[in-house]
Design a protein around this motif. Structure first.
Motif, PDB file in Angstrom:
ATOM      1  N   GLU A   1      -1.208  24.261 -51.789  1.00 28.46           N
ATOM      2  CA  GLU A   1      -0.645  23.996 -53.280  1.00 28.46           C
ATOM      3  C   GLU A   1      -1.733  22.958 -54.071  1.00 28.46           C
ATOM      4  N   ASN A   2      -2.327  22.194 -53.385  1.00 27.84           N
ATOM      5  CA  ASN A   2      -3.079  21.076 -53.950  1.00 27.84           C
ATOM      6  C   ASN A   2      -4.087  21.636 -54.972  1.00 27.84           C
ATOM      7  N   GLN A   3      -4.860  22.718 -53.903  1.00 28.10           N
ATOM      8  CA  GLN A   3      -6.042  23.490 -54.517  1.00 28.10           C
ATOM      9  C   GLN A   3      -5.520  24.275 -55.944  1.00 28.10           C
ATOM     10  N   ALA A   4      -4.550  25.058 -55.466  1.00 32.59           N
ATOM     11  CA  ALA A   4      -3.995  25.715 -56.764  1.00 32.59           C
ATOM     12  C   ALA A   4      -3.814  24.977 -57.975  1.00 32.59           C
ATOM     13  N   ARG A   5      -2.916  23.747 -57.642  1.00 27.05           N
ATOM     14  CA  ARG A   5      -3.011  23.016 -58.896  1.00 27.05           C
ATOM     15  C   ARG A   5      -4.264  22.487 -59.640  1.00 27.05           C
ATOM     16  N   LYS A   6      -5.203  22.504 -58.990  1.00 24.07           N
ATOM     17  CA  LYS A   6      -6.674  22.222 -59.256  1.00 24.07           C
ATOM     18  C   LYS A   6      -7.044  23.295 -60.245  1.00 24.07           C
ATOM     19  N   TYR A   7      -6.960  24.771 -59.766  1.00 27.21           N
ATOM     20  CA  TYR A   7      -7.143  25.790 -60.412  1.00 27.21           C
ATOM     21  C   TYR A   7      -6.318  25.994 -61.693  1.00 27.21           C
ATOM     22  N   PHE A   8      -5.207  25.664 -61.621  1.00 24.73           N
ATOM     23  CA  PHE A   8      -4.268  25.891 -62.667  1.00 24.73           C
ATOM     24  C   PHE A   8      -4.488  24.669 -63.794  1.00 24.73           C
ATOM     25  N   ALA A   9      -4.823  23.570 -63.254  1.00 23.40           N
ATOM     26  CA  ALA A   9      -5.159  22.381 -64.252  1.00 23.40           C
ATOM     27  C   ALA A   9      -6.458  22.800 -65.168  1.00 23.40           C
ATOM     28  N   GLU A  10      -7.449  23.550 -64.417  1.00 21.45           N
ATOM     29  CA  GLU A  10      -8.794  24.035 -65.107  1.00 21.45           C
ATOM     30  C   GLU A  10      -8.310  24.905 -66.165  1.00 21.45           C
ATOM     31  N   ILE A  11      -7.432  25.894 -65.901  1.00 18.73           N
ATOM     32  CA  ILE A  11      -7.258  26.915 -66.935  1.00 18.73           C
ATOM     33  C   ILE A  11      -6.502  26.084 -68.018  1.00 18.73           C
ATOM     34  N   HIS A  12      -5.569  25.516 -67.943  1.00 15.88           N
ATOM     35  CA  HIS A  12      -4.787  24.707 -68.536  1.00 15.88           C
ATOM     36  C   HIS A  12      -5.756  23.984 -69.582  1.00 15.88           C
ATOM     37  N   GLN A  13      -6.677  23.239 -68.887  1.00 18.41           N
ATOM     38  CA  GLN A  13      -7.583  22.683 -69.918  1.00 18.41           C
ATOM     39  C   GLN A  13      -8.392  23.535 -70.923  1.00 18.41           C
ATOM     40  N   SER A  14      -8.888  24.392 -70.395  1.00 12.99           N
ATOM     41  CA  SER A  14      -9.264  25.503 -71.191  1.00 12.99           C
ATOM     42  C   SER A  14      -8.589  26.309 -72.505  1.00 12.99           C
ATOM     43  N   PHE A  15      -7.161  26.278 -71.935  1.00 11.18           N
ATOM     44  CA  PHE A  15      -6.171  26.640 -72.917  1.00 11.18           C
ATOM     45  C   PHE A  15      -6.065  25.711 -74.108  1.00 11.18           C
ATOM     46  N   VAL A  16      -5.937  24.440 -73.697  1.00 14.16           N
ATOM     47  CA  VAL A  16      -5.847  23.392 -74.758  1.00 14.16           C
ATOM     48  C   VAL A  16      -7.246  23.338 -75.507  1.00 14.16           C
ATOM     49  N   ASP A  17      -8.163  23.351 -74.887  1.00 16.61           N
ATOM     50  CA  ASP A  17      -9.521  23.148 -75.698  1.00 16.61           C
ATOM     51  C   ASP A  17      -9.947  24.186 -76.835  1.00 16.61           C
ATOM     52  N   ILE A  18      -9.357  25.546 -76.292  1.00 19.20           N
ATOM     53  CA  ILE A  18      -9.509  26.875 -77.129  1.00 19.20           C
ATOM     54  C   ILE A  18      -8.451  26.714 -78.243  1.00 19.20           C
ATOM     55  N   LYS A  19      -7.233  26.591 -77.815  1.00 21.41           N
ATOM     56  CA  LYS A  19      -6.184  25.880 -78.948  1.00 21.41           C
ATOM     57  C   LYS A  19      -6.630  25.015 -79.886  1.00 21.41           C
ATOM     58  N   ALA A  20      -7.306  24.092 -79.785  1.00 17.00           N
ATOM     59  CA  ALA A  20      -7.803  22.983 -80.559  1.00 17.00           C
ATOM     60  C   ALA A  20      -9.014  23.471 -81.773  1.00 17.00           C
ATOM     61  N   LYS A  21      -9.583  24.450 -81.109  1.00 24.36           N
ATOM     62  CA  LYS A  21     -10.508  25.214 -81.971  1.00 24.36           C
ATOM     63  C   LYS A  21      -9.923  25.864 -83.214  1.00 24.36           C
ATOM     64  N   SER A  22      -8.727  26.544 -83.246  1.00 23.50           N
ATOM     65  CA  SER A  22      -7.911  27.170 -84.201  1.00 23.50           C
ATOM     66  C   SER A  22      -8.916  28.258 -84.616  1.00 23.50           C
ATOM     67  N   ILE A  23      -9.284  29.088 -83.753  1.00 19.56           N
ATOM     68  CA  ILE A  23      -9.986  30.415 -84.105  1.00 19.56           C
ATOM     69  C   ILE A  23      -9.210  31.417 -84.740  1.00 19.56           C
TER      70      ILE A  23
ATOM     71  N   ILE B   1     -12.245  37.559 -66.566  1.00 21.01           N
ATOM     72  CA  ILE B   1     -13.753  36.827 -66.651  1.00 21.01           C
ATOM     73  C   ILE B   1     -13.868  35.697 -66.352  1.00 21.01           C
ATOM     74  N   TYR B   2     -15.107  35.353 -66.111  1.00 19.25           N
ATOM     75  CA  TYR B   2     -15.369  33.954 -65.383  1.00 19.25           C
ATOM     76  C   TYR B   2     -15.231  32.906 -66.673  1.00 19.25           C
ATOM     77  N   ALA B   3     -14.814  31.591 -66.315  1.00 16.80           N
ATOM     78  CA  ALA B   3     -14.548  30.721 -67.400  1.00 16.80           C
ATOM     79  C   ALA B   3     -15.644  30.385 -68.472  1.00 16.80           C
ATOM     80  N   GLU B   4     -17.020  30.688 -67.799  1.00 13.05           N
ATOM     81  CA  GLU B   4     -18.269  30.198 -68.508  1.00 13.05           C
ATOM     82  C   GLU B   4     -18.154  31.350 -69.851  1.00 13.05           C
ATOM     83  N   GLY B   5     -17.636  32.602 -69.667  1.00 13.06           N
ATOM     84  CA  GLY B   5     -17.938  33.515 -70.700  1.00 13.06           C
ATOM     85  C   GLY B   5     -16.797  33.908 -71.739  1.00 13.06           C
ATOM     86  N   LEU B   6     -15.642  33.007 -71.425  1.00 10.32           N
ATOM     87  CA  LEU B   6     -14.504  33.124 -71.994  1.00 10.32           C
ATOM     88  C   LEU B   6     -14.470  32.792 -73.571  1.00 10.32           C
ATOM     89  N   GLU B   7     -15.089  31.666 -73.927  1.00  6.82           N
ATOM     90  CA  GLU B   7     -15.288  31.454 -75.303  1.00  6.82           C
ATOM     91  C   GLU B   7     -15.943  32.783 -76.352  1.00  6.82           C
TER      92      GLU B   7
END
Length: 241
Positions: A179-201, A147-153
């Motif tokens: 590797e640099n671009q890969a790290r950007k993609y990984f960082a983006e998903i990690h941020q989504s991971f952290v944000d969703i975790k903070a919502k305590s769904i 799924i695209y990040a926009e529809g994840l939540e």
């Protein structure tokens, strides 16, 4: 029936590869300031015969990933699976869900509400709760599932309402890139991971972030992955029959 001949040299190389990759994962964790126990190495066993998987299981590998339902079911009885966690990591069709629910510990490739509903339905039928990861298509590639990040939540909130299924985190496969671009993609998903975790769904436990494969697992660890999925770097190039 053709007799299987074990290649002793391949077994030795596989064991050496596993030890080397495990060391590299641990070194990447240290570089990221993380405890090495935080990051798990998954041995991806697609197209690999059980006779070449068992040697790494016998020396301590405790997590395997299979891409195809039929392939896993066909060789699971020959694997040394005591104490080993089993994940399905490939695209899962809804008509194969009934066959795999209850056979693996986690399905990492949930990419739609339709698939989640079928997993939930089949899990309830056999009285179990199936742990899953939601697959995010971070590069918005048409050739890949997720799924695209926009529809994840929104998807997570819908899955959270289902019985028989429990979201444990996210999985992603970035586009082929440096590797640099890969790290950007990984960082983006990690941020989504952290944000969703903070919502305590309710019913959403964000404790697993599955990112990184043979070519980019070190970059993934540096950006927060806690499961890396490594196949060819351990078992050699895949053989397709």
């Amino acid at each position: 029936m053709e007799k299987f001949t074990l290649d002793a040299e391949r077994v030795s190389t596989t064991i050496d590869n596993y030890k080397r990759v495990k060391s590299q994962v641990e070194e990447a964790a240290v570089r990221a300031g993380r405890d090495v126990s935080e990051v798990r190495l998954m041995c991806v066993t697609k197209t690999v015969e059980a006779q070449y998987i068992n040697p790494v299981l016998d020396i301590g590998a405790d997590l395997i990933g299979e891409n195809r339902v039929q392939e896993y079911l066909g060789k699971k009885d020959d694997l040394h699976l005591d104490g080993v966690e089993r994940h399905l990591i490939g695209h899962l069709q809804t008509n194969k869900v009934r066959q795999i629910v209850g056979e693996v510990d986690m399905i990492e490739s949930v990419d739609s509400l339709k698939l989640a509903r079928e997993i939930a339905k089949q899990s309830v039928k056999i009285g179990t709760i199936t742990d899953v990861l939601v697959e995010v298509n971070v590069g918005k590639e048409e050739s890949k599932s997720g799924i695209y990040a926009e529809g994840l939540e929104e998807l997570l909130y819908r899955i959270a309402e289902l019985d028989g299924i429990r979201v444990r985190g996210l999985m992603t496969i970035p586009p082929i890139c440096d590797e640099n671009q890969a790290r950007k993609y990984f960082a983006e998903i990690h941020q989504s991971f952290v944000d969703i975790k903070a919502k305590s769904i309710d019913n959403i436990n964000m404790d697993i972030l599955s990112m990184g494969m043979s070519g980019d697992f070190e970059a993934a660890v540096l950006e927060g992955s806690n499961i890396v999925r490594v196949g060819s770097a351990i078992f050699g190039a895949r053989k397709y029959f």
